[in-house]
Scaffold this motif. Structure first.
Motif, PDB file in Angstrom:
ATOM      1  N   ASP A   1      11.289 -84.833 -68.195  1.00 53.23           N
ATOM      2  CA  ASP A   1      10.984 -86.098 -68.915  1.00 53.23           C
ATOM      3  C   ASP A   1      10.650 -86.130 -70.457  1.00 53.23           C
ATOM      4  OD1 ASP A   1       9.410 -88.463 -69.300  1.00 53.23           O
ATOM      5  OD2 ASP A   1       7.859 -88.567 -68.310  1.00 53.23           O
ATOM      6  N   TYR A   2      11.299 -86.785 -71.207  1.00 50.68           N
ATOM      7  CA  TYR A   2      11.585 -86.170 -72.617  1.00 50.68           C
ATOM      8  C   TYR A   2      11.480 -87.415 -73.154  1.00 50.68           C
ATOM      9  CZ  TYR A   2      13.222 -81.732 -73.503  1.00 50.68           C
ATOM     10  OH  TYR A   2      13.612 -80.975 -73.811  1.00 50.68           O
ATOM     11  N   GLY A   3      10.596 -88.500 -72.726  1.00 53.88           N
ATOM     12  CA  GLY A   3      10.119 -89.913 -72.935  1.00 53.88           C
ATOM     13  C   GLY A   3      11.328 -91.177 -72.681  1.00 53.88           C
ATOM     14  N   ASN A   4      10.790 -92.349 -72.824  1.00 57.07           N
ATOM     15  CA  ASN A   4      11.786 -93.576 -72.296  1.00 57.07           C
ATOM     16  C   ASN A   4      13.138 -93.550 -73.664  1.00 57.07           C
ATOM     17  OD1 ASN A   4      11.905 -95.827 -71.927  1.00 57.07           O
ATOM     18  ND2 ASN A   4      11.136 -97.213 -73.319  1.00 57.07           N
ATOM     19  N   GLY A   5      13.890 -93.181 -72.761  1.00 52.09           N
ATOM     20  CA  GLY A   5      15.271 -93.653 -73.272  1.00 52.09           C
ATOM     21  C   GLY A   5      16.085 -92.477 -73.420  1.00 52.09           C
ATOM     22  N   VAL A   6      15.473 -91.364 -72.908  1.00 50.57           N
ATOM     23  CA  VAL A   6      16.324 -89.825 -72.803  1.00 50.57           C
ATOM     24  C   VAL A   6      16.304 -89.438 -71.284  1.00 50.57           C
ATOM     25  CG1 VAL A   6      16.731 -87.638 -72.925  1.00 50.57           C
ATOM     26  CG2 VAL A   6      15.401 -89.146 -74.956  1.00 50.57           C
ATOM     27  N   GLU A   7      17.537 -89.333 -70.444  1.00 50.73           N
ATOM     28  CA  GLU A   7      17.933 -88.388 -69.340  1.00 50.73           C
ATOM     29  C   GLU A   7      18.210 -86.932 -69.894  1.00 50.73           C
ATOM     30  OE1 GLU A   7      20.488 -89.475 -65.494  1.00 50.73           O
ATOM     31  OE2 GLU A   7      20.298 -91.307 -67.307  1.00 50.73           O
ATOM     32  N   ALA A   8      17.723 -86.225 -68.908  1.00 49.96           N
ATOM     33  CA  ALA A   8      17.585 -84.908 -68.809  1.00 49.96           C
ATOM     34  C   ALA A   8      17.608 -84.272 -67.723  1.00 49.96           C
ATOM     35  CB  ALA A   8      16.305 -84.678 -70.152  1.00 49.96           C
ATOM     36  N   TYR A   9      18.558 -82.925 -67.704  1.00 42.67           N
ATOM     37  CA  TYR A   9      18.207 -82.599 -66.514  1.00 42.67           C
ATOM     38  C   TYR A   9      17.997 -80.723 -66.639  1.00 42.67           C
ATOM     39  CZ  TYR A   9      19.514 -86.761 -63.971  1.00 42.67           C
ATOM     40  OH  TYR A   9      19.263 -88.215 -63.727  1.00 42.67           O
ATOM     41  N   ALA A  10      17.061 -79.426 -66.184  1.00 48.03           N
ATOM     42  CA  ALA A  10      17.356 -79.141 -66.000  1.00 48.03           C
ATOM     43  C   ALA A  10      18.115 -77.961 -65.485  1.00 48.03           C
ATOM     44  CB  ALA A  10      15.605 -78.634 -66.257  1.00 48.03           C
ATOM     45  N   TYR A  11      18.508 -76.636 -65.265  1.00 43.04           N
ATOM     46  CA  TYR A  11      19.520 -75.678 -64.847  1.00 43.04           C
ATOM     47  C   TYR A  11      18.919 -74.668 -65.123  1.00 43.04           C
ATOM     48  CZ  TYR A  11      23.406 -78.449 -63.748  1.00 43.04           C
ATOM     49  OH  TYR A  11      24.367 -79.613 -64.224  1.00 43.04           O
ATOM     50  N   ASN A  12      18.221 -73.657 -63.435  1.00 45.16           N
ATOM     51  CA  ASN A  12      17.452 -72.363 -63.502  1.00 45.16           C
ATOM     52  C   ASN A  12      19.044 -71.350 -63.532  1.00 45.16           C
ATOM     53  OD1 ASN A  12      15.107 -73.725 -64.081  1.00 45.16           O
ATOM     54  ND2 ASN A  12      14.846 -73.917 -61.742  1.00 45.16           N
ATOM     55  N   LYS A  13      18.731 -71.106 -65.235  1.00 42.68           N
ATOM     56  CA  LYS A  13      19.481 -69.814 -64.674  1.00 42.68           C
ATOM     57  C   LYS A  13      18.547 -68.092 -65.398  1.00 42.68           C
ATOM     58  CE  LYS A  13      24.144 -69.415 -67.128  1.00 42.68           C
ATOM     59  NZ  LYS A  13      25.232 -69.933 -68.082  1.00 42.68           N
ATOM     60  N   GLY A  14      18.280 -67.749 -64.644  1.00 42.41           N
ATOM     61  CA  GLY A  14      18.060 -66.504 -65.265  1.00 42.41           C
ATOM     62  C   GLY A  14      16.328 -66.623 -65.620  1.00 42.41           C
ATOM     63  N   ASP A  15      16.080 -66.059 -66.294  1.00 42.99           N
ATOM     64  CA  ASP A  15      15.044 -66.107 -67.545  1.00 42.99           C
ATOM     65  C   ASP A  15      15.420 -67.598 -68.557  1.00 42.99           C
ATOM     66  OD1 ASP A  15      16.735 -65.426 -69.162  1.00 42.99           O
ATOM     67  OD2 ASP A  15      15.265 -64.185 -70.408  1.00 42.99           O
ATOM     68  N   ARG A  16      16.338 -68.409 -67.899  1.00 44.83           N
ATOM     69  CA  ARG A  16      16.424 -68.995 -68.641  1.00 44.83           C
ATOM     70  C   ARG A  16      16.686 -70.387 -68.285  1.00 44.83           C
ATOM     71  NH1 ARG A  16      20.015 -66.711 -74.076  1.00 44.83           N
ATOM     72  NH2 ARG A  16      18.579 -65.222 -74.575  1.00 44.83           N
ATOM     73  N   GLN A  17      16.308 -72.068 -69.038  1.00 50.06           N
ATOM     74  CA  GLN A  17      17.137 -72.806 -68.319  1.00 50.06           C
ATOM     75  C   GLN A  17      17.852 -73.670 -69.139  1.00 50.06           C
ATOM     76  OE1 GLN A  17      13.639 -76.082 -68.549  1.00 50.06           O
ATOM     77  NE2 GLN A  17      13.323 -75.890 -66.735  1.00 50.06           N
ATOM     78  N   ILE A  18      18.929 -74.135 -69.479  1.00 48.68           N
ATOM     79  CA  ILE A  18      20.085 -74.687 -69.462  1.00 48.68           C
ATOM     80  C   ILE A  18      19.476 -76.863 -69.407  1.00 48.68           C
ATOM     81  CG2 ILE A  18      22.702 -75.468 -69.848  1.00 48.68           C
ATOM     82  CD1 ILE A  18      21.469 -72.386 -70.426  1.00 48.68           C
ATOM     83  N   GLN A  19      19.518 -77.282 -70.472  1.00 48.04           N
ATOM     84  CA  GLN A  19      18.941 -79.023 -70.463  1.00 48.04           C
ATOM     85  C   GLN A  19      19.980 -79.067 -70.575  1.00 48.04           C
ATOM     86  OE1 GLN A  19      15.382 -78.761 -72.310  1.00 48.04           O
ATOM     87  NE2 GLN A  19      14.491 -77.287 -70.908  1.00 48.04           N
ATOM     88  N   ALA A  20      20.958 -80.310 -69.951  1.00 47.69           N
ATOM     89  CA  ALA A  20      21.359 -81.828 -69.892  1.00 47.69           C
ATOM     90  C   ALA A  20      20.689 -82.829 -70.906  1.00 47.69           C
ATOM     91  CB  ALA A  20      22.770 -81.529 -69.092  1.00 47.69           C
ATOM     92  N   VAL A  21      20.646 -82.729 -71.552  1.00 46.93           N
ATOM     93  CA  VAL A  21      20.103 -84.059 -72.336  1.00 46.93           C
ATOM     94  C   VAL A  21      21.150 -85.607 -72.363  1.00 46.93           C
ATOM     95  CG1 VAL A  21      18.083 -84.632 -73.743  1.00 46.93           C
ATOM     96  CG2 VAL A  21      18.908 -81.992 -72.397  1.00 46.93           C
ATOM     97  N   TRP A  22      20.799 -86.555 -72.971  1.00 51.26           N
ATOM     98  CA  TRP A  22      21.484 -87.473 -73.426  1.00 51.26           C
ATOM     99  C   TRP A  22      20.491 -88.876 -73.829  1.00 51.26           C
ATOM    100  CZ3 TRP A  22      23.193 -85.265 -68.829  1.00 51.26           C
ATOM    101  CH2 TRP A  22      22.997 -86.684 -67.395  1.00 51.26           C
ATOM    102  N   ALA A  23      21.121 -89.389 -74.176  1.00 52.78           N
ATOM    103  CA  ALA A  23      20.261 -91.097 -74.687  1.00 52.78           C
ATOM    104  C   ALA A  23      20.745 -91.913 -73.737  1.00 52.78           C
ATOM    105  CB  ALA A  23      20.713 -91.570 -75.729  1.00 52.78           C
ATOM    106  N   LYS A  24      20.025 -92.874 -73.121  1.00 55.73           N
ATOM    107  CA  LYS A  24      20.665 -93.385 -72.021  1.00 55.73           C
ATOM    108  C   LYS A  24      21.505 -94.894 -72.646  1.00 55.73           C
ATOM    109  CE  LYS A  24      16.583 -92.864 -68.654  1.00 55.73           C
ATOM    110  NZ  LYS A  24      15.354 -93.551 -68.024  1.00 55.73           N
TER     111      LYS A  24
END
Length: 137
Positions: free
Chosen positions: A65-88
């Protein structure tokens, strides 16, 4: 843009496999992975970056949840998180990420995306075109 969104949304719903059926182009709306001469297309490059970003990720991506208007998803990858993020919508929105956890941000083709210092955070501008934000977990 569609490739990153479709794959990420499907994986977040635990879809086991997706087929990008147009290999040589131009394909529908030039979505073929190669053109008529078998040269890589923008869709191919986006698929290549998507694959490199999520290879090694554990489990399905989870919504962020990055707030209104943003769609985002987190992939867990070891000690990192890869977030795919875009404006709706076709707009520019700002998201804040703590500087202590920020690693990098790249666009769908792997080009660096600027992170603007703002106190203890970085501000990253998000548009309709998906980006990847890497943070420490």
């Amino acid at each position: 843009m569609y490739l990153v969104r479709a794959f990420t949304r499907a994986f977040s719903e635990h879809v086991q496999a997706i087929t990008w059926f147009t290999i040589n182009g131009p394909g529908w709306r030039y979505s073929g992975l190669t053109d008529a001469n078998y040269n890589p297309t923008p869709a191919y490059r986006a698929f290549q970056v998507f694959s490199s970003q999520i290879t090694g990720a554990i489990g399905s991506p989870t919504p962020i949840d990055y707030g209104n208007g943003v769609e985002a998803y987190a992939y867990n990858k070891g000690d990192r998180q890869i977030q795919a993020v875009w404006a709706k919508q076709d707009q520019t929105l700002a998201i804040s990420i703590p500087q202590a956890s920020f690693v990098a941000a790249v666009d769908r083709y792997g080009n660096p995306v600027s992170a603007i210092p703002n106190g203890t955070d970085y501000v990253v501008l998000v548009r309709f075109d998906p980006i990847y934000v890497t943070v420490l977990q």
